[in-house]
Design a protein around this motif. Structure first.
Motif, PDB file in Angstrom:
ATOM      1  N   SER A   1       0.891  -0.994  -0.191  1.00 35.53           N
ATOM      2  CA  SER A   1      -0.050   0.050  -0.063  1.00 35.53           C
ATOM      3  C   SER A   1       0.863   1.213  -0.074  1.00 35.53           C
ATOM      4  CB  SER A   1      -1.007   0.068   1.109  1.00 35.53           C
ATOM      5  OG  SER A   1      -0.224   0.329   2.579  1.00 35.53           O
ATOM      6  N   ASP A   2       0.458   2.308  -0.563  1.00 29.94           N
ATOM      7  CA  ASP A   2       1.176   3.783  -0.330  1.00 29.94           C
ATOM      8  C   ASP A   2       1.693   3.957   0.748  1.00 29.94           C
ATOM      9  OD1 ASP A   2       0.638   3.524  -3.131  1.00 29.94           O
ATOM     10  OD2 ASP A   2      -0.850   5.417  -2.833  1.00 29.94           O
ATOM     11  N   ASP A   3       0.896   3.767   2.029  1.00 31.42           N
ATOM     12  CA  ASP A   3       1.604   4.334   3.346  1.00 31.42           C
ATOM     13  C   ASP A   3       2.378   2.932   3.837  1.00 31.42           C
ATOM     14  OD1 ASP A   3       0.067   6.290   3.746  1.00 31.42           O
ATOM     15  OD2 ASP A   3      -1.569   5.531   4.983  1.00 31.42           O
ATOM     16  N   GLN A   4       2.124   1.735   3.653  1.00 31.18           N
ATOM     17  CA  GLN A   4       3.297   0.840   4.199  1.00 31.18           C
ATOM     18  C   GLN A   4       4.652   0.990   3.274  1.00 31.18           C
ATOM     19  OE1 GLN A   4       2.229  -3.241   3.127  1.00 31.18           O
ATOM     20  NE2 GLN A   4       3.895  -4.112   4.111  1.00 31.18           N
TER      21      GLN A   4
ATOM     22  N   SER B   1       4.502   8.018  -1.985  1.00 33.99           N
ATOM     23  CA  SER B   1       4.612   6.691  -2.932  1.00 33.99           C
ATOM     24  C   SER B   1       4.444   6.715  -4.217  1.00 33.99           C
ATOM     25  CB  SER B   1       3.886   5.771  -2.293  1.00 33.99           C
ATOM     26  OG  SER B   1       4.617   5.280  -0.943  1.00 33.99           O
TER      27      SER B   1
END
Length: 143
Positions: A65-68, A133
């Motif tokens: 994911s973008d945050d991960q 990201s």
């Protein structure tokens, strides 16, 4: 702040004991940068965004994911220059950070908090490179 100074600051502020979330590192960096000058805070933000941008590539982030992906890239930076360079040279080294959810989200807020400590104001900042990201379009281009 140049790249050498950035990495020396990261190294000087890294705790001697494990700091998996980078919280201690972020606190020490914020305290140190919060003493000024503002130019050091700006320089730190620029170098941090450059390091995160360099890791923003398909071979590191595909499937995350973008945050991960962002928080994992921050963890690689928090690990110091030597590890950062190793990961850049060998994408397989990124895997354990992502698989074990080693995140250093707190590192992302260091410039904002240091700026607030210095000026008493919120910083509406932009850096030359976005650390979000997928911002490095060349790093995500099809092979």
């Amino acid at each position: 702040m140049n790249e050498r100074d950035f990495w020396q600051l990261i190294e000087a502020c890294r705790p001697a004991t494990p700091d998996p979330d980078g919280d201690e590192l972020a606190a020490v960096l914020t305290a140190r940068l919060g003493k000024g000058p503002v130019a050091d805070v700006v320089g730190f933000a620029e170098q941090l965004s450059w390091a995160l941008y360099r890791l923003d590539r398909r071979e590191f982030g595909e499937g995350l994911s973008d945050d991960q992906f962002l928080y994992t890239r921050a963890a690689v930076v928090a690990a110091g220059q030597e590890e950062f360079e190793r990961v850049l040279g060998d994408p397989e080294r990124f895997g354990p950070y992502a698989e074990e959810f080693v995140w250093a989200e707190a590192l992302l807020y260091v410039p904002d908090e240091a700026y607030r400590a210095l000026t008493g104001e919120e910083w509406d900042r932009d850096t030359r490179y976005s650390y979000e990201s997928h911002a490095n379009t060349a790093g995500w281009a099809s092979a």
